[in-house]
Design a protein around this motif. Structure first.
Motif, PDB file in Angstrom:
ATOM      1  N   PHE A  35       3.031   3.967  -4.583  1.00 31.57           N
ATOM      2  CA  PHE A  35       3.993   3.788  -3.502  1.00 31.57           C
ATOM      3  C   PHE A  35       3.363   3.315  -2.202  1.00 31.57           C
ATOM      4  CE2 PHE A  35       6.221   6.398  -6.528  1.00 31.57           C
ATOM      5  CZ  PHE A  35       7.523   5.898  -6.473  1.00 31.57           C
ATOM      6  N   ASN A  36       2.077   3.046  -2.236  1.00 30.88           N
ATOM      7  CA  ASN A  36       1.402   2.417  -1.104  1.00 30.88           C
ATOM      8  C   ASN A  36       1.141   0.961  -1.475  1.00 30.88           C
ATOM      9  OD1 ASN A  36      -0.822   1.409   0.592  1.00 30.88           O
ATOM     10  ND2 ASN A  36      -0.906   3.509   1.373  1.00 30.88           N
ATOM     11  N   ARG A  37       1.850   0.058  -0.832  1.00 34.60           N
ATOM     12  CA  ARG A  37       1.812  -1.354  -1.226  1.00 34.60           C
ATOM     13  C   ARG A  37       0.395  -1.932  -1.163  1.00 34.60           C
ATOM     14  NH1 ARG A  37       2.658  -6.492   1.097  1.00 34.60           N
ATOM     15  NH2 ARG A  37       3.778  -7.929  -0.300  1.00 34.60           N
ATOM     16  N   LYS A  38      -0.339  -1.579  -0.142  1.00 33.88           N
ATOM     17  CA  LYS A  38      -1.687  -2.110   0.015  1.00 33.88           C
ATOM     18  C   LYS A  38      -2.601  -1.641  -1.110  1.00 33.88           C
ATOM     19  CE  LYS A  38      -5.539  -2.334   3.278  1.00 33.88           C
ATOM     20  NZ  LYS A  38      -6.045  -1.894   4.609  1.00 33.88           N
ATOM     21  N   LEU A  39      -2.541  -0.351  -1.433  1.00 35.70           N
ATOM     22  CA  LEU A  39      -3.369   0.184  -2.517  1.00 35.70           C
ATOM     23  C   LEU A  39      -2.933  -0.365  -3.871  1.00 35.70           C
ATOM     24  CD1 LEU A  39      -3.671   3.933  -1.448  1.00 35.70           C
ATOM     25  CD2 LEU A  39      -5.380   2.132  -1.197  1.00 35.70           C
ATOM     26  N   ARG A  40      -1.618  -0.500  -4.048  1.00 37.24           N
ATOM     27  CA  ARG A  40      -1.092  -0.974  -5.328  1.00 37.24           C
ATOM     28  C   ARG A  40      -1.508  -2.415  -5.608  1.00 37.24           C
ATOM     29  NH1 ARG A  40       3.829  -0.217  -4.194  1.00 37.24           N
ATOM     30  NH2 ARG A  40       4.461  -2.382  -3.850  1.00 37.24           N
ATOM     31  N   ARG A  41      -1.643  -3.217  -4.569  1.00 33.66           N
ATOM     32  CA  ARG A  41      -1.970  -4.634  -4.748  1.00 33.66           C
ATOM     33  C   ARG A  41      -3.476  -4.889  -4.817  1.00 33.66           C
ATOM     34  NH1 ARG A  41       2.052  -8.382  -3.526  1.00 33.66           N
ATOM     35  NH2 ARG A  41       0.478  -9.816  -2.701  1.00 33.66           N
ATOM     36  N   SER A  42      -4.284  -3.909  -4.444  1.00 36.40           N
ATOM     37  CA  SER A  42      -5.739  -4.087  -4.473  1.00 36.40           C
ATOM     38  C   SER A  42      -6.234  -4.131  -5.920  1.00 36.40           C
ATOM     39  CB  SER A  42      -6.431  -2.949  -3.722  1.00 36.40           C
ATOM     40  OG  SER A  42      -6.042  -2.937  -2.371  1.00 36.40           O
ATOM     41  N   LEU A  43      -6.994  -5.149  -6.261  1.00 31.60           N
ATOM     42  CA  LEU A  43      -7.433  -5.337  -7.648  1.00 31.60           C
ATOM     43  C   LEU A  43      -8.280  -4.172  -8.153  1.00 31.60           C
ATOM     44  CD1 LEU A  43      -8.395  -9.150  -7.714  1.00 31.60           C
ATOM     45  CD2 LEU A  43      -6.284  -8.075  -8.486  1.00 31.60           C
ATOM     46  N   HIS A  44      -9.142  -3.644  -7.285  1.00 35.11           N
ATOM     47  CA  HIS A  44     -10.055  -2.587  -7.763  1.00 35.11           C
ATOM     48  C   HIS A  44      -9.325  -1.282  -8.055  1.00 35.11           C
ATOM     49  CE1 HIS A  44      -9.896  -1.748  -3.406  1.00 35.11           C
ATOM     50  NE2 HIS A  44     -10.130  -0.495  -3.762  1.00 35.11           N
ATOM     51  N   ASN A  45      -8.072  -1.153  -7.624  1.00 34.77           N
ATOM     52  CA  ASN A  45      -7.309   0.068  -7.906  1.00 34.77           C
ATOM     53  C   ASN A  45      -6.533   0.003  -9.211  1.00 34.77           C
ATOM     54  OD1 ASN A  45      -8.079   1.519  -5.620  1.00 34.77           O
ATOM     55  ND2 ASN A  45      -6.480   0.599  -4.363  1.00 34.77           N
ATOM     56  N   HIS A  46      -6.363  -1.190  -9.773  1.00 34.96           N
ATOM     57  CA  HIS A  46      -5.534  -1.330 -10.975  1.00 34.96           C
ATOM     58  C   HIS A  46      -6.101  -0.552 -12.155  1.00 34.96           C
ATOM     59  CE1 HIS A  46      -3.655  -5.312  -9.347  1.00 34.96           C
ATOM     60  NE2 HIS A  46      -3.258  -4.239  -8.706  1.00 34.96           N
ATOM     61  N   VAL A  47      -7.396  -0.662 -12.375  1.00 36.72           N
ATOM     62  CA  VAL A  47      -7.996   0.048 -13.507  1.00 36.72           C
ATOM     63  C   VAL A  47      -7.959   1.553 -13.270  1.00 36.72           C
ATOM     64  CG1 VAL A  47     -10.376  -0.031 -12.630  1.00 36.72           C
ATOM     65  CG2 VAL A  47      -9.974   0.062 -15.091  1.00 36.72           C
ATOM     66  N   ILE A  48      -8.046   1.982 -12.015  1.00 35.44           N
ATOM     67  CA  ILE A  48      -7.956   3.411 -11.708  1.00 35.44           C
ATOM     68  C   ILE A  48      -6.549   3.928 -12.016  1.00 35.44           C
ATOM     69  CG2 ILE A  48      -8.177   5.157  -9.902  1.00 35.44           C
ATOM     70  CD1 ILE A  48     -10.800   3.826 -10.731  1.00 35.44           C
ATOM     71  N   ILE A  49      -5.537   3.145 -11.698  1.00 37.46           N
ATOM     72  CA  ILE A  49      -4.151   3.524 -12.000  1.00 37.46           C
ATOM     73  C   ILE A  49      -3.955   3.664 -13.504  1.00 37.46           C
ATOM     74  CG2 ILE A  49      -1.744   2.742 -11.908  1.00 37.46           C
ATOM     75  CD1 ILE A  49      -2.437   1.446  -9.193  1.00 37.46           C
ATOM     76  N   VAL A  50      -4.476   2.698 -14.269  1.00 33.79           N
ATOM     77  CA  VAL A  50      -4.367   2.757 -15.733  1.00 33.79           C
ATOM     78  C   VAL A  50      -5.105   3.979 -16.271  1.00 33.79           C
ATOM     79  CG1 VAL A  50      -4.923   1.563 -17.895  1.00 33.79           C
ATOM     80  CG2 VAL A  50      -4.090   0.260 -15.942  1.00 33.79           C
TER      81      VAL A  50
END
Length: 325
Positions: A35-50
Motif C-alpha cells: 500500500f506504499n506506492r513508492k515501495l511497491r514500484r521499487s524493483l528491489h522490493n518485488h522479490v521481497i514481496i514474493v
C-alpha cells in the motif's frame, strides 16, 4: 531416526508463539509494501514481496498442521492426498524461498552496480520479472510432479510427521543428488559469491569521496540483503553441510543428532524472515507511532491550557446572557 530432546508439547508452544508473532509481522510488512506506492514500484522490493507471500502460505498451512501433530501426536487428516499435499507445501515453499534468496543476492548486485541492465521495459522483463516467475513456477511444478505423480506405494503412518510420506523420486540416487546440488549447494555458493562481492566492493568504495552518495542511496538495500543472508546461513546452511558430509561417506550415526536439531530449527527461517524484512523498512518507527496514535488505547484526554479554558467559559457565559436577554 534420532529425535531431539525437546518434548512435543514444548515444541508446540515454541512453534505456536513464534508462528503467531511471525504472521502478525508478515501481514504488517506486506501491508506496508503493497500500500506504499513508492515501495511497491521499487524493483528491489518485488522479490521481497514474493518471499513474504510464499512464507505466509507456509505459516498458515504447513506450520498449523505441524502444531496439530505436536499437540495430538497424530496428523490432522490421515489420507494419502492430504499427506502428499502437506509434503508438497513444506518442500516447495522451503526450497523456493532458498532459491529466491540466492536470486536476490544476484539482483541486488545488478541493481547497485549495473542498473543500466534494467533501464528499459524489455530488460526489466528479461532480468527482473522472468527470473522471479521462473523460480516460483519451477519450484511448485517440480514438487507437484514428485509428490503427486511419483508418490509410489509407500506406506502412510498417522503417528509420523507428513505421515512418513516421501516421493519415490528420492529412491533414485541421481535425482537426490540433482536436487541436493540445485536446491542446496548451488544456492549457498551463489549467495556467498555475490553477497561477499557486494559487501567487499561497497567497503572499498564507501571510503571514496565520490562514492559516499552511492553508499547512502543503497545502504538500506544492502543491509536488508545481508540480514536475510545471515538468517539463511544460520538456519539453512547446517542442513546443507550435513548433506555434503553424508554424500562424502561420513556415517549417518555421526550426523543424525545434528540433522534432527537442524530440521527443527530450520523453520525459524519462516518465523524470522518477516522480522528481518521489517527491520529495514524506511520510516518504520514513524509508521508504528502513527498506528499507535490511532489506537483507541492511546486516545486519552489531554490537558487543555488554562487560557483556552477561561476564554471558552467567557464565550459560553456571553451566549447564555444573550439567549436570556
Amino acid at each position: 531416526m534420532v529425535d531431539i530432546s525437546i518434548s512435543f508439547i514444548e515444541r508446540f508452544w515454541i512453534y505456536l508463539i513464534s508462528n503467531l508473532a511471525s504472521i502478525i509481522c508478515s501481514i504488517f510488512v506486506l501491508y506496508y509494501f503493497l500500500f506504499n506506492r513508492k515501495l511497491r514500484r521499487s524493483l528491489h522490493n518485488h522479490v521481497i514481496i514474493v518471499l513474504l507471500i510464499i512464507n505466509l502460505i507456509t505459516e498458515i498451512t504447513d506450520i498449523p498442521w505441524i502444531l496439530y501433530y505436536y499437540k495430538n501426536g497424530v496428523v490432522w487428516i490421515f489420507s494419502p492426498l492430504f499427506c502428499q499435499f502437506w509434503k508438497f507445501i513444506d518442500g516447495s515453499t522451503y526450497v523456493t524461498i532458498a532459491r529466491l534468496v540466492a536470486w536476490t543476492s544476484i539482483e541486488r548486485y545488478i541493481l547497485i552496480y549495473n542498473d543500466n541492465w534494467m533501464s528499459t521495459k524489455k530488460k526489466k522483463i528479461l532480468l527482473h520479472y522472468m527470473p522471479i516467475s521462473i523460480i516460483v513456477i519451477y519450484g511448485f511444478i517440480l514438487y507437484i510432479i514428485i509428490n503427486f505423480f511419483l508418490s509410489c506405494n509407500h506406506p502412510y503412518y498417522s503417528t509420523k510427521i507428513f505421515c512418513g510420506f516421501y516421493s519415490c523420486a528420492y529412491d533414485s540416487r541421481g535425482y537426490s543428488m540433482f536436487e541436493f546440488m540445485t536446491g542446496g549447494i548451488t544456492n549457498g555458493i551463489i549467495i556467498a559469491i555475490f553477497s561477499l562481492s557486494l559487501i567487499i566492493r561497497l567497503i572499498i568504495q564507501k571510503h571514496r569521496v565520490n562514492q559516499q552518495v552511492k553508499w547512502r542511496k543503497h545502504r538500506k538495500m544492502v543491509i536488508q540483503l545481508i540480514s536475510i543472508i545471515l538468517l539463511f546461513y544460520i538456519f539453512y546452511l547446517p542442513n546443507v553441510i550435513t548433506g555434503i558430509l553424508s554424500n562424502c561417506g561420513v556415517p549417518w550415526s555421526y550426523t543424525e543428532n545434528f540433522v534432527a536439531y537442524g530440521q527443527f530449527f530450520s523453520y525459524y527461517i519462516h518465523f524470522l524472515l518477516p522480522f528481518v524484512c521489517a527491520g529495514t523498512l524506511p520510516n518504520l518507527k514513524n509508521k508504528i507511532k502513527n498506528i499507535l496514535r490511532l489506537s483507541p488505547c492511546h486516545k486519552h484526554n489531554t490537558v487543555e491550557p488554562i487560557q483556552n479554558t477561561i476564554q471558552r467559559r467567557a464565550i459560553d457565559q456571553n451566549e447564555y446572557f444573550n439567549r436570556n436577554c
